[in-house]
Design a protein around this motif. Structure first.
Motif, PDB file in Angstrom:
ATOM      1  N   THR A   1      56.017 -63.555  22.416  1.00 43.70           N
ATOM      2  CA  THR A   1      56.496 -64.469  21.307  1.00 43.70           C
ATOM      3  C   THR A   1      57.905 -64.025  21.060  1.00 43.70           C
ATOM      4  O   THR A   1      58.697 -62.944  21.265  1.00 43.70           O
ATOM      5  N   TYR A   2      58.595 -64.852  20.170  1.00 40.86           N
ATOM      6  CA  TYR A   2      59.862 -64.598  19.683  1.00 40.86           C
ATOM      7  C   TYR A   2      59.792 -63.751  18.681  1.00 40.86           C
ATOM      8  O   TYR A   2      58.807 -63.500  17.928  1.00 40.86           O
ATOM      9  N   GLY A   3      61.194 -62.971  18.267  1.00 34.42           N
ATOM     10  CA  GLY A   3      60.678 -61.956  17.092  1.00 34.42           C
ATOM     11  C   GLY A   3      61.145 -62.786  16.008  1.00 34.42           C
ATOM     12  O   GLY A   3      61.766 -63.722  15.760  1.00 34.42           O
ATOM     13  N   VAL A   4      60.203 -62.344  14.811  1.00 34.63           N
ATOM     14  CA  VAL A   4      60.113 -63.032  13.509  1.00 34.63           C
ATOM     15  C   VAL A   4      60.787 -62.323  12.376  1.00 34.63           C
ATOM     16  O   VAL A   4      60.271 -60.804  12.382  1.00 34.63           O
ATOM     17  N   LEU A   5      61.869 -62.610  11.820  1.00 35.75           N
ATOM     18  CA  LEU A   5      62.563 -61.881  10.820  1.00 35.75           C
ATOM     19  C   LEU A   5      61.505 -61.378   9.648  1.00 35.75           C
ATOM     20  O   LEU A   5      60.629 -62.544   9.324  1.00 35.75           O
ATOM     21  N   GLY A   6      61.388 -60.338   9.301  1.00 33.89           N
ATOM     22  CA  GLY A   6      60.618 -59.665   8.502  1.00 33.89           C
ATOM     23  C   GLY A   6      59.397 -59.142   8.718  1.00 33.89           C
ATOM     24  O   GLY A   6      58.429 -58.688   8.045  1.00 33.89           O
ATOM     25  N   TYR A   7      59.083 -59.147  10.137  1.00 29.96           N
ATOM     26  CA  TYR A   7      57.797 -58.555  10.642  1.00 29.96           C
ATOM     27  C   TYR A   7      58.469 -57.665  11.704  1.00 29.96           C
ATOM     28  O   TYR A   7      58.849 -58.037  12.922  1.00 29.96           O
ATOM     29  N   GLU A   8      58.371 -56.721  11.594  1.00 29.24           N
ATOM     30  CA  GLU A   8      59.110 -55.432  12.475  1.00 29.24           C
ATOM     31  C   GLU A   8      58.344 -55.360  13.517  1.00 29.24           C
ATOM     32  O   GLU A   8      59.205 -55.162  14.838  1.00 29.24           O
ATOM     33  N   GLU A   9      56.754 -55.298  13.517  1.00 31.53           N
ATOM     34  CA  GLU A   9      56.322 -55.224  14.771  1.00 31.53           C
ATOM     35  C   GLU A   9      56.599 -56.344  15.854  1.00 31.53           C
ATOM     36  O   GLU A   9      56.456 -56.112  17.044  1.00 31.53           O
ATOM     37  N   THR A  10      57.581 -57.488  15.299  1.00 35.80           N
ATOM     38  CA  THR A  10      57.788 -58.515  16.584  1.00 35.80           C
ATOM     39  C   THR A  10      59.149 -58.217  17.106  1.00 35.80           C
ATOM     40  O   THR A  10      59.377 -59.064  17.665  1.00 35.80           O
ATOM     41  N   MET A  11      59.785 -57.359  16.725  1.00 36.85           N
ATOM     42  CA  MET A  11      61.264 -57.073  17.026  1.00 36.85           C
ATOM     43  C   MET A  11      61.206 -56.013  18.173  1.00 36.85           C
ATOM     44  O   MET A  11      62.401 -55.242  18.277  1.00 36.85           O
ATOM     45  N   GLN A  12      60.188 -55.593  18.887  1.00 33.01           N
ATOM     46  CA  GLN A  12      60.150 -54.695  19.758  1.00 33.01           C
ATOM     47  C   GLN A  12      60.888 -55.307  20.881  1.00 33.01           C
ATOM     48  O   GLN A  12      60.312 -56.066  21.707  1.00 33.01           O
TER      49      GLN A  12
ATOM     50  N   ILE B   1      50.433 -80.205   6.131  1.00 37.89           N
ATOM     51  CA  ILE B   1      51.177 -81.341   7.065  1.00 37.89           C
ATOM     52  C   ILE B   1      52.826 -80.964   6.859  1.00 37.89           C
ATOM     53  O   ILE B   1      53.517 -81.282   8.028  1.00 37.89           O
ATOM     54  N   SER B   2      53.114 -80.362   6.015  1.00 36.18           N
ATOM     55  CA  SER B   2      54.590 -80.081   5.624  1.00 36.18           C
ATOM     56  C   SER B   2      55.282 -79.245   6.535  1.00 36.18           C
ATOM     57  O   SER B   2      56.346 -78.855   6.625  1.00 36.18           O
ATOM     58  N   CYS B   3      54.224 -78.347   6.927  1.00 33.54           N
ATOM     59  CA  CYS B   3      54.607 -76.784   7.720  1.00 33.54           C
ATOM     60  C   CYS B   3      54.584 -77.212   9.572  1.00 33.54           C
ATOM     61  O   CYS B   3      53.657 -78.121   9.888  1.00 33.54           O
ATOM     62  N   SER B   4      55.566 -76.984   9.954  1.00 26.67           N
ATOM     63  CA  SER B   4      55.639 -76.874  11.370  1.00 26.67           C
ATOM     64  C   SER B   4      54.913 -75.599  12.055  1.00 26.67           C
ATOM     65  O   SER B   4      54.670 -74.607  11.560  1.00 26.67           O
ATOM     66  N   TYR B   5      54.784 -75.698  13.231  1.00 25.92           N
ATOM     67  CA  TYR B   5      54.013 -74.533  13.879  1.00 25.92           C
ATOM     68  C   TYR B   5      54.506 -74.644  15.366  1.00 25.92           C
ATOM     69  O   TYR B   5      54.879 -75.170  16.008  1.00 25.92           O
ATOM     70  N   THR B   6      54.431 -73.131  15.896  1.00 27.15           N
ATOM     71  CA  THR B   6      54.587 -73.005  17.332  1.00 27.15           C
ATOM     72  C   THR B   6      53.450 -71.921  17.765  1.00 27.15           C
ATOM     73  O   THR B   6      53.164 -71.044  17.184  1.00 27.15           O
ATOM     74  N   ILE B   7      53.386 -72.087  19.188  1.00 31.11           N
ATOM     75  CA  ILE B   7      52.190 -71.191  19.579  1.00 31.11           C
ATOM     76  C   ILE B   7      52.864 -70.635  20.938  1.00 31.11           C
ATOM     77  O   ILE B   7      53.594 -71.280  21.817  1.00 31.11           O
ATOM     78  N   HIS B   8      52.598 -69.401  20.810  1.00 30.74           N
ATOM     79  CA  HIS B   8      53.094 -68.436  22.168  1.00 30.74           C
ATOM     80  C   HIS B   8      52.061 -67.837  22.575  1.00 30.74           C
ATOM     81  O   HIS B   8      51.241 -67.243  22.091  1.00 30.74           O
ATOM     82  N   TRP B   9      52.037 -67.917  24.115  1.00 32.61           N
ATOM     83  CA  TRP B   9      51.168 -66.933  24.803  1.00 32.61           C
ATOM     84  C   TRP B   9      51.679 -65.668  25.415  1.00 32.61           C
ATOM     85  O   TRP B   9      52.664 -65.859  25.932  1.00 32.61           O
ATOM     86  N   THR B  10      50.988 -64.644  25.374  1.00 35.38           N
ATOM     87  CA  THR B  10      51.657 -63.350  26.018  1.00 35.38           C
ATOM     88  C   THR B  10      52.581 -62.930  25.223  1.00 35.38           C
ATOM     89  O   THR B  10      52.777 -61.574  24.948  1.00 35.38           O
TER      90      THR B  10
ATOM     91  N   GLU C   1      60.356 -67.976   7.683  1.00 37.40           N
ATOM     92  CA  GLU C   1      60.943 -68.706   6.668  1.00 37.40           C
ATOM     93  C   GLU C   1      60.048 -69.462   5.756  1.00 37.40           C
ATOM     94  O   GLU C   1      60.689 -70.418   5.063  1.00 37.40           O
ATOM     95  N   GLY C   2      58.884 -69.017   5.475  1.00 34.83           N
ATOM     96  CA  GLY C   2      57.985 -69.620   4.616  1.00 34.83           C
ATOM     97  C   GLY C   2      57.498 -71.134   4.902  1.00 34.83           C
ATOM     98  O   GLY C   2      56.635 -71.503   4.305  1.00 34.83           O
ATOM     99  N   GLU C   3      57.862 -71.712   6.141  1.00 35.67           N
ATOM    100  CA  GLU C   3      57.620 -72.975   6.394  1.00 35.67           C
ATOM    101  C   GLU C   3      57.200 -72.804   7.858  1.00 35.67           C
ATOM    102  O   GLU C   3      56.212 -73.756   8.160  1.00 35.67           O
ATOM    103  N   GLU C   4      57.415 -72.249   8.573  1.00 39.93           N
ATOM    104  CA  GLU C   4      57.060 -72.383  10.408  1.00 39.93           C
ATOM    105  C   GLU C   4      56.158 -71.228  10.517  1.00 39.93           C
ATOM    106  O   GLU C   4      56.279 -70.186  10.228  1.00 39.93           O
ATOM    107  N   PHE C   5      54.773 -71.757  10.947  1.00 39.55           N
ATOM    108  CA  PHE C   5      53.924 -70.854  11.498  1.00 39.55           C
ATOM    109  C   PHE C   5      53.802 -70.438  12.849  1.00 39.55           C
ATOM    110  O   PHE C   5      54.184 -71.385  13.775  1.00 39.55           O
ATOM    111  N   VAL C   6      53.893 -69.183  13.305  1.00 41.14           N
ATOM    112  CA  VAL C   6      54.179 -68.779  14.643  1.00 41.14           C
ATOM    113  C   VAL C   6      52.733 -68.173  14.985  1.00 41.14           C
ATOM    114  O   VAL C   6      52.394 -67.203  14.286  1.00 41.14           O
TER     115      VAL C   6
END
Length: 233
Positions: free
Chosen positions: A215-226, A204-213, A174-179
């Motif tokens: 991750t959640y599916g990210v809308l707009g990135y088809e490779e994350t929706m498997q 500073i205005s951006c939030s982020y999440t780090i996933h190991w091994t 959504e343009g603001e959160e970095f995964v």
């Protein structure tokens, strides 16, 4: 000029490999130093040895530094060989360092200042910075300069991560959160590396999440929706 005539070549190699430069010895052998210039060896340095953690490089300084060494070295054995060797080694270390600095362009000079500031804690995160090698710090400095030139933090962050943490994939939700998807189990060293880069480049205005091994599916990135590989959210 052939590489064997650059006194800084082995010096720079040890710097890049982060070896102790005090273990590099330039050895001036009398059988390579002749008062007759036509009999001189054609290369500045020849065969080297590496034993017991000590690198020794056979050098004929007359090839490039005749005016400096001519008053110091003689073909005769006057009983000062140990002193001559020690003095020659010190001078050649200085000349190698001088060679490197004289060959620096403005960009290299700025990089050296940036790396100095990193090590001094100007950008914080010294505990995290310790896990980076000297050459990796140079990569960070390169992207810092890019950031200052362009003002584009996310692009600089992505470039630094691609070079330093190839196991990491970055998605923007959504343009603001970095995964940050780390395609490996949680690792303390890599966690410190990614946290330092986030601290350095992420707005500073951006939030982020780090996933190991996984991750959640990210809308707009088809490779994350498997379904088999990711947790959908």
């Amino acid at each position: 000029m052939a590489e064997s005539n650059y006194i800084w070549a082995p010096y720079l190699m040890m710097l890049q490999q982060e070896r102790d430069l005090s273990r590099l010895h330039y050895v001036v052998k009398h059988n390579r130093v002749s008062p007759y210039l036509e009999l001189q060896a054609e290369s500045l340095h020849g065969n080297g040895t590496y034993e017991d953690g000590m690198a020794r490089l056979d050098v004929n300084p007359f090839v490039r530094f005749f005016q400096i060494f001519d008053p110091l070295l003689t073909p005769d054995d006057l009983g000062y060989e140990e002193f001559e060797q020690a003095l020659s080694d010190m001078i050649l270390h200085y000349l190698a360092d001088l060679d490197i600095k004289m060959g620096m362009c403005r960009h290299d000079f700025h990089l050296s200042l940036m790396m100095r500031d990193l090590d001094r804690g100007v950008y914080g995160g010294l505990q995290q910075l310790k896990v980076y090698t000297k050459m990796e710090k140079r990569v960070i400095a390169e992207w810092l300069l890019t950031f200052y030139d362009t003002g584009d933090g996310p692009c600089s962050l992505s470039g630094a991560v691609n070079e330093l943490l190839p196991v990491c994939k970055i998605y923007i939700r959504e343009g603001e959160e970095f995964v940050f998807y780390m395609r490996e189990p949680l690792d303390d060293t890599d966690e410190k590396k990614i946290q330092f880069l986030i601290r350095l480049f992420l707005p500073i205005s951006c939030s982020y999440t780090i996933h190991w091994t996984q991750t959640y599916g990210v809308l707009g990135y088809e490779e994350t929706m498997q379904m088999e590989d990711f947790v959908l959210a």
